[in-house]
Design an enzyme around this catalytic site. Structure first.
Site, PDB file in Angstrom:
ATOM      1  N   ASP A 299      -7.844  -1.461   3.923  1.00 17.44           N
ATOM      2  CA  ASP A 299      -7.001  -2.326   3.002  1.00 17.44           C
ATOM      3  C   ASP A 299      -7.003  -4.164   3.569  1.00 17.44           C
ATOM      4  OD1 ASP A 299      -5.048  -2.579   5.235  1.00 17.44           O
ATOM      5  OD2 ASP A 299      -3.677  -0.847   3.625  1.00 17.44           O
TER       6      ASP A 299
ATOM      7  N   ASP B 284       1.155  -1.299   0.205  1.00 20.28           N
ATOM      8  CA  ASP B 284      -0.170  -0.038   0.345  1.00 20.28           C
ATOM      9  C   ASP B 284       0.940   1.337   0.135  1.00 20.28           C
ATOM     10  OD1 ASP B 284      -2.664   1.126   0.366  1.00 20.28           O
ATOM     11  OD2 ASP B 284      -2.132   1.594   2.919  1.00 20.28           O
TER      12      ASP B 284
HETATM   13  P1  ADP Z   1      -4.655   5.253  -0.529  1.00 19.85           P
HETATM   14  O1  ADP Z   1      -4.496   5.220   0.619  1.00 19.85           O
HETATM   15  O2  ADP Z   1      -3.927   4.203  -1.653  1.00 19.85           O
HETATM   16  O3  ADP Z   1      -3.800   6.341  -0.522  1.00 19.85           O
HETATM   17  P2  ADP Z   1      -7.814   6.247  -0.980  1.00 19.85           P
HETATM   18  O4  ADP Z   1      -8.376   5.136  -1.840  1.00 19.85           O
HETATM   19  O5  ADP Z   1      -7.690   5.924   0.716  1.00 19.85           O
HETATM   20  O6  ADP Z   1      -6.479   5.377  -1.345  1.00 19.85           O
HETATM   21  O7  ADP Z   1      -7.439   7.460  -1.751  1.00 19.85           O
HETATM   22  C1  ADP Z   1      -7.488   7.555  -3.117  1.00 19.85           C
HETATM   23  C2  ADP Z   1      -7.600   9.014  -3.351  1.00 19.85           C
HETATM   24  O8  ADP Z   1      -9.062   9.646  -3.590  1.00 19.85           O
HETATM   25  C3  ADP Z   1      -6.491   9.390  -2.763  1.00 19.85           C
HETATM   26  O9  ADP Z   1      -5.495   9.434  -3.597  1.00 19.85           O
HETATM   27  C4  ADP Z   1      -7.276  11.405  -3.259  1.00 19.85           C
HETATM   28  O10 ADP Z   1      -7.212  11.765  -4.699  1.00 19.85           O
HETATM   29  C5  ADP Z   1      -8.742  10.789  -2.928  1.00 19.85           C
HETATM   30  N1  ADP Z   1     -10.256  11.777  -1.936  1.00 19.85           N
HETATM   31  C6  ADP Z   1     -10.127  10.062  -0.792  1.00 19.85           C
HETATM   32  N2  ADP Z   1     -10.420  11.009  -0.149  1.00 19.85           N
HETATM   33  C7  ADP Z   1     -10.133  12.149   0.349  1.00 19.85           C
HETATM   34  C8  ADP Z   1     -10.758  13.196   0.874  1.00 19.85           C
HETATM   35  N3  ADP Z   1     -11.306  13.375   2.119  1.00 19.85           N
HETATM   36  N4  ADP Z   1      -9.862  14.510  -0.068  1.00 19.85           N
HETATM   37  C9  ADP Z   1      -9.223  14.530  -0.890  1.00 19.85           C
HETATM   38  N5  ADP Z   1      -9.460  13.909  -1.605  1.00 19.85           N
HETATM   39  C10 ADP Z   1      -9.706  12.612  -1.759  1.00 19.85           C
HETATM   40 MG    MG Z   2      -5.078   4.092   2.245  1.00 20.38          MG
END
Ligand code: ADP
Ligand code: MG
Length: 760
Positions: free
Chosen positions: A652, A451
């Site tokens: 995850d 991750d």
């Molecule tokens: P990871 O944990 O692999 O980084 P996530 O699935 O948690 O990915 O999030 C994916 C993408 O969604 C982030 O990289 C971001 O661009 C967007 N994102 C998610 N939540 C937010 C938030 N609260 N504010 C802004 N962007 C968000």
């Molecule tokens: Mg994450």
């Protein structure tokens, strides 16, 4: 149905374990029973309403085994039961002392007899050896006097084994040794006391007291050494238990008092001075310090902590003085969780062990039958080629030799001793292994999926750029966005909120807040509806983004966040996370182990690629929605890879569970992450290659142990049966078989202990 663990007394070998398993599973209400001979514990799944401890004991007592209730080393709600574990240890030490005394009695006798025996044998072949000083008759009489206490006092466990076999048809390794030595003793005594019979049979002058003495002597020594080393394999748990703080300084009514650790309750304000051990888990409420957490995380560099940071019980406060609020005590502390997890893992069975279990379950009865068959063959077939008296005596040697050499002892010790040492060593390095199965699977991993956030990066991103569109003020953008992000738990959201805090911007009230998994969020502030998120979200909203700005951010490894209303974009925000210091080193160490590495993230493709290239990752799987992460792992498995997934275990979990082995970064205070087979404490990714190396080393030791244990029996049995005799005239002396068999189990345990020295 419930599972309970009991201490088992009276076990000697793998066949004991299978006898107990068989007997208990026959009872109504007992659904399964798992006996581990290295820990001498039994995990029994049974219906408390149908069957109890006394019925279970009744079933096995007559076979010489007892079940005893034990408590967890640190029970769920108090620390006081640590005593029960040390009592068990004390009992083992008393038993060991008894064994030591018997060994010291029997070994000088056995060694002398062994030397005399070799002398007698060799003096017929080597001319320069002085002739044997004793007449055969005198030697036999002295041997008789020595053999009697050895047989009936030192050899009592073996005689009991024979008695149990006659009474209950349950045979274990003691039975084999018992029958062998008793037959040798009885035969010799008949010949010695009734010379007429000896004359009648015209049997050779030599008797077999030496076999009785040497076999019992060496096996007693072997068992003693084995028990001694077995205690050593469990040292890791003892060391962990030794870390528990004994007392704490608590602030009550503004007065500092020292209380025993058991009396600390959640919410207590504790005072920790320089050099002191932090008593329980908690949160710093005043002051700051640098803390040595090496005993928990295996990482030697002290960590700086200040107000609001969590501290872990049993770690050492280096310089500063601080006050902390106790948040977890007793069985809930990180240390208690670690101890429980290590204990459970050490007692668990590796899949590879099933081979040994299956073999040793049928081994003893098969060997018994085989030895009788070989004896009969010698008498019937042998006597065609030689005098009956000679065939009889060779048959007897074969019979005793097979019984003695075939003990499946080393086979039963091969796996559990290595698992105990491996799991314990891992724990000392801040690597927690859930069970032996995870350990076994871990060694064959050839693809690691990581991750991004929190695993490769530190997971504490910061806002680096804000590019507004049109005439809106940057401060207003931050105010609106932070007000919305306040409701989100995403690490990116925290970065925005923190930025607003630093700039002392007050937040506005939000209505209709909604988070879009893996995309972003929406909410209403003062009648205007806002959206914030990634390009997927912008796509959903069908608004066009400025590719130039996005590319500028992503090419620097920053994550772009689009902030917009229903119609248009208000600003682009860039958020950057720092890469962990040890990430690059970890990836190259994995490559050296022949393992491919991929990054799995919900973040922007180009941002992810940038970070991947910084640490040398082979494959990037980006813009994946949280729900699809498990599918991506599955795809790799379909390609034929054995996959380990590394993540924080929170969002995850499905991917961790899908992978062959789930690895959690244990940064928080939750140690036992359900979906993870392995937990790396302290958030250090560099522990991953170490864990794989250790798993591989442990499996290597297990395979060596099993090989030697099997090989030894496979070679030993035919030689003992006399397979070499027709060609070379060589018979396996049962006394030598006894010595060899004793040392085979000692060498297996020693080989496992060598793992302690393995440099990971
Ligand atoms: P990871 O944990 O692999 O980084 P996530 O699935 O948690 O990915 O999030 C994916 C993408 O969604 C982030 O990289 C971001 O661009 C967007 N994102 C998610 N939540 C937010 C938030 N609260 N504010 C802004 N962007 C968000
Ligand atoms: Mg994450």
């Amino acid at each position: 149905m419930e599972t309970k663990t009991y201490q088992v007394k009276g076990m000697h070998c793998a066949s004991c374990a299978s006898i107990i398993k068989k007997k208990l599973e026959k009872l109504e209400g007992v659904s399964s029973c798992n006996v581990n001979i290295a820990t001498e514990k039994a995990d029994i799944i049974y219906d408390f309403a149908k069957v109890g401890l006394s019925q279970m004991n009744e079933q096995i007592l007559k076979l010489g085994y007892t079940l005893e209730g034990i408590e967890a080393p640190i029970s769920k709600d108090e620390t006081s039961s640590v005593k029960s574990e040390s009592q068990a240890k004390e009992q083992k030490l008393t038993e060991l002392e008894d064994m030591r005394q018997k060994t010291f009695f029997v070994m000088p006798i056995a060694a002398t007899v062994f030397v005399l025996m070799m002398w007698e044998i060799l003096s017929h072949r080597l001319v320069y050896l002085p002739t044997f000083p004793l007449s055969m008759d005198a030697f036999n009489r002295i041997s008789f006097i020595l053999a009697t206490p050895v047989m009936f006092w030192i050899g009592k466990p073996f005689i009991n084994g024979v008695v149990r076999f006659i009474k209950y048809r349950a045979a274990n390794m003691d039975t084999l040794v018992g029958i062998g030595t008793l037959v040798a003793y009885t035969y010799s005594s008949i010949m010695l006391l009734f010379p007429e019979i000896k004359l009648l049979l015209n049997s050779p002058e030599g008797l077999y007291y030496d076999v009785t003495i040497v076999v019992i002597g060496f096996i007693t020594l072997g068992k003693y050494l084995e028990s001694k080393s077995k205690l050593k394999t469990g040292e890791a748990i003892e060391k962990l238990l030794g870390l528990v703080a004994k007392s704490a300084t608590v602030l009550r009514d503004a007065i500092e008092i020292i209380i025993p650790i058991e009396q600390v309750v959640i919410g207590d304000i504790l005072i920790v001075k320089p050099g002191q051990k932090i008593p329980v888990d908690g949160e710093i409420s005043e002051g700051k310090s640098s803390i040595d957490e090496s005993m928990i995380t295996g990482e030697s560099i002290p960590v700086d902590k200040t107000v609001g940071d969590t501290v872990i019980g049993a770690t050492i406060n280096k310089h500063g003085s601080f006050q902390m609020k106790a948040t977890r005590v007793g069985g809930q502390t990180v240390l208690a969780q670690i101890i429980n997890m290590v204990e459970t893992a050490q007692g668990s069975k590796a899949p590879i062990e099933r081979i040994a279990d299956q073999v040793s379950a049928v081994f003893v009865p098969v060997v018994l039958v085989l030895s009788v068959m070989v004896f009969v063959s010698w008498v019937v077939i042998g006597s065609e080629y030689m005098a009956l008296s000679q065939a009889l005596s060779l048959g007897l040697i074969s019979f005793v030799g097979i019984l003695v050499i075939a003990c499946p002892c080393a086979m039963g010790l091969a796996t559990p001793t290595a698992v105990i040492v491996g799991v314990g060593k891992a724990a000392q390095n801040g690597i927690l292994i859930k069970n032996a199965e995870s350990l076994e699977k871990f060694q064959s991993i050839n693809f690691v999926v990581m991750d991004k956030t929190g695993t490769i990066t530190n997971g504490t991103p910061v806002v680096t750029d804000i590019e507004v569109v049109g005439h809106i003020d940057e401060k207003i953008v931050l105010q609106l966005l932070a007000s919305l992000e306040k409701y989100s738990e995403h690490p990116l959201a925290q970065a925005v909120v923190e930025k607003a805090q630093i700039e002392k911007i007050s937040l506005l009230s939000v209505s209709d807040f909604k988070a879009f998994e893996g995309k972003g969020l929406e909410g209403t502030i003062a009648d205007t509806h806002y959206f914030a998120g990634n390009l997927k979200l912008a796509d959903d909203l069908q608004i066009n983004v400025d590719e130039n700005i996005i590319n500028k951010f992503t090419s620097q490894g920053k994550t772009p966040v689009v902030f917009a209303t229903n119609e248009s974009i208000l600003a682009y925000i860039a958020i950057a996370d720092t890469i962990k210091d040890d990430a690059k080193e970890a990836v190259s160490a994995l490559h050296k182990l022949g393992i491919k590495v991929a990054m799995l993230t919900g973040d922007n493709k180009r941002t992810a690629k940038y970070i991947a290239s910084k640490v040398g990752i082979d494959r990037v799987i980006a813009e994946v929605l949280p729900a699809d992460k498990a599918n991506e792992v599955q795809k790799l498995q379909d390609e034929g890879f054995k996959v380990a997934m590394v993540g924080d275990g929170i969002n995850d979990a499905p991917a961790l569970a899908t992978a062959d082995v789930g690895v959690a970064m244990g940064t928080g205070t939750d140690v036992a992450i359900e979906s993870a087979g392995i937990t790396l404490l302290g958030g250090h990714i560099s522990k991953l290659p170490k864990a794989i190396r250790l798993a591989r080393a442990t499996m290597r030791v297990i395979k060596q142990n099993l090989f030697w244990a099997f090989f030894y029996n496979i070679i030993g049995i035919p030689i003992a049966a006399g397979a070499l005799y027709p060609f070379t005239g060589i018979m396996l002396n049962p006394a030598i078989a006894g010595a060899a068999m004793a040392f085979s189990s000692v060498s297996v345990v020693t080989n496992s202990l060598l793992l302690k020295r393995y440099k990971i």
